[in-house]
Design an enzyme around this catalytic site. Structure first.
Site: not given
Ligand code: ADE
Ligand code: ZN
Length: 345
Positions: A24, A26, A204, A207, A285-286
């Site tokens: 996971h 992006h 997703h 969250e 994630d990011d």
């Molecule tokens: N796009 C990038 N990161 C995300 C996240 N944590 N939740 C939803 N969309 C995303």
């Molecule tokens: Zn994500």
């Protein structure tokens, strides 16, 4: 006493060497501010921040939407095939340093096509970096196309259509961006089409949204994995069910704290999820926005929750078992992982 005080063993070296899959992340979320400024200059794009430092200092988010607003702005510097290549290659180099053996990456095609960037430009850059990473770094990977859930299902259908010529290079579809008030059921029809075209399915869910969104993603969208899934624990029946079914959850600890899904790391639900038998994995994630790559996430939860070697071993096993790898590749990764843990002991 905080849980972290119970297990004081320094497991950083163990985590550093642990073979793992990342399921996971992006790719646009690995755009470090330094590269953002370099690409802005290369492409003549204006940025709202004056410097790398000012940009990083702005990465304080009260919720998912506050992050998304900056994330959407940041990705506007990505214009050419070379930009997508550079971004993806930089991620692979970083992942290699963290002993990632296999990576499954999301990308957001609507974030690029809406700015006039061709789907093909995005794909060619990412695919070239994937091929180079496999050859030069030995990292295998898969690519997953996400639909933005604040946009319409019709827009998602158009994107699915645009992807048709590139079907072979995209293993699955996902659903990301603003979760609240955009339930999985909004996308039931596009998921049905994608299923018929042989895509693997992810979303997703849970969250910022409720446990019922996790259930909808499983029952209506028929997903293979849940991205995040933190809210699952709010529903004991659902927790028992998906623990029994072995549904893999791709949990992102640093993201959860940065986006205020969890108020402090020592209250992160990951250990409780493990205790309930959920097949959790740890992911970044990011990473450029949330302060760390995959090993930083492992270290943060290990230290805050006092995770043991056995628990970290389980998490890494889940990462290979939950990956879209064939059975031979899975077995080879699991053998390497088990041997590593046995040697460590
Ligand atoms: N796009 C990038 N990161 C995300 C996240 N944590 N939740 C939803 N969309 C995303
Ligand atoms: Zn994500």
């Amino acid at each position: 006493m905080r849980v972290a005080e119970v297990n004081q063993e320094d497991l950083k070296p163990f985590i550093a060497g642990l073979p793992k899959a990342e399921l996971h992340m992006h790719i646009e979320g690995s755009l470090e501010p330094e590269m953002m400024f370099a690409l802005a200059e290369r492409n003549g794009v204006d940025l709202s921040f004056k410097s790398v430092e000012e940009t990083r200092a702005a990465y304080n988010f009260g919720c998912l939407q506050e992050f998304l607003d900056l994330f959407f702005q940041g990705m506007a510097v990505l214009c050419s095939e070379q930009d997508f290549y550079d971004l993806t290659w930089a991620y692979f180099k970083r992942a290699h340093a963290d002993n990632v053996r296999h990576a499954e990456k999301f990308f957001d095609p609507q974030g690029h096509t809406c700015r006039g960037i061709d789907f093909e430009t995005v794909l060619r850059g990412i695919q070239q970096a994937r091929a180079d990473a496999e050859r030069e770094l030995g990292i295998t990977s898969e690519l997953i196309m996400c639909f933005w859930r604040h946009l319409s299902e019709e827009d998602a259908c158009k994107t699915l259509e645009l992807a048709k010529p590139f079907r072979e290079g995209i293993v699955g579809i996902g659903l990301d961006a603003a979760e609240q008030d955009n339930p999985p059921r909004k996308f039931a029809s596009v998921y049905k089409q994608a299923r018929e075209q042989g895509y693997r399915l992810l979303a997703h869910a849970g969250e910022e949204g409720p446990a019922s969104y996790v259930e909808e993603a499983i029952d209506l969208l028929k997903v293979d994995r849940i991205d995040h899934g933190n809210a699952t624990l709010d529903d004991p029946e659902l927790t028992r069910r998906i623990a029994g079914e072995g549904t893999v959850l791709t949990v992102c600890p640093l993201s959860n704290v940065k986006l205020a899904v969890v108020d402090e790391m020592h209250r992160h639900p990951l250990k409780t999820m493990l205790e309930h038998g959920l097949a959790v994995t740890v992911n970044s994630d990011d990473p450029a926005y949330f302060g760390g790559y995959v090993n930083d996430n492992y270290v943060a939860v290990q230290q805050a929750l006092g995770l043991t070697v056995d628990e970290l071993h389980r998490i890494a096993r889940n990462s290979f078992n939950g990956a879209f790898l064939d059975e031979y590749a899975k077995a080879a990764h699991l053998d390497e992982l088990d041997a590593y843990v046995a040697t460590y002991r």
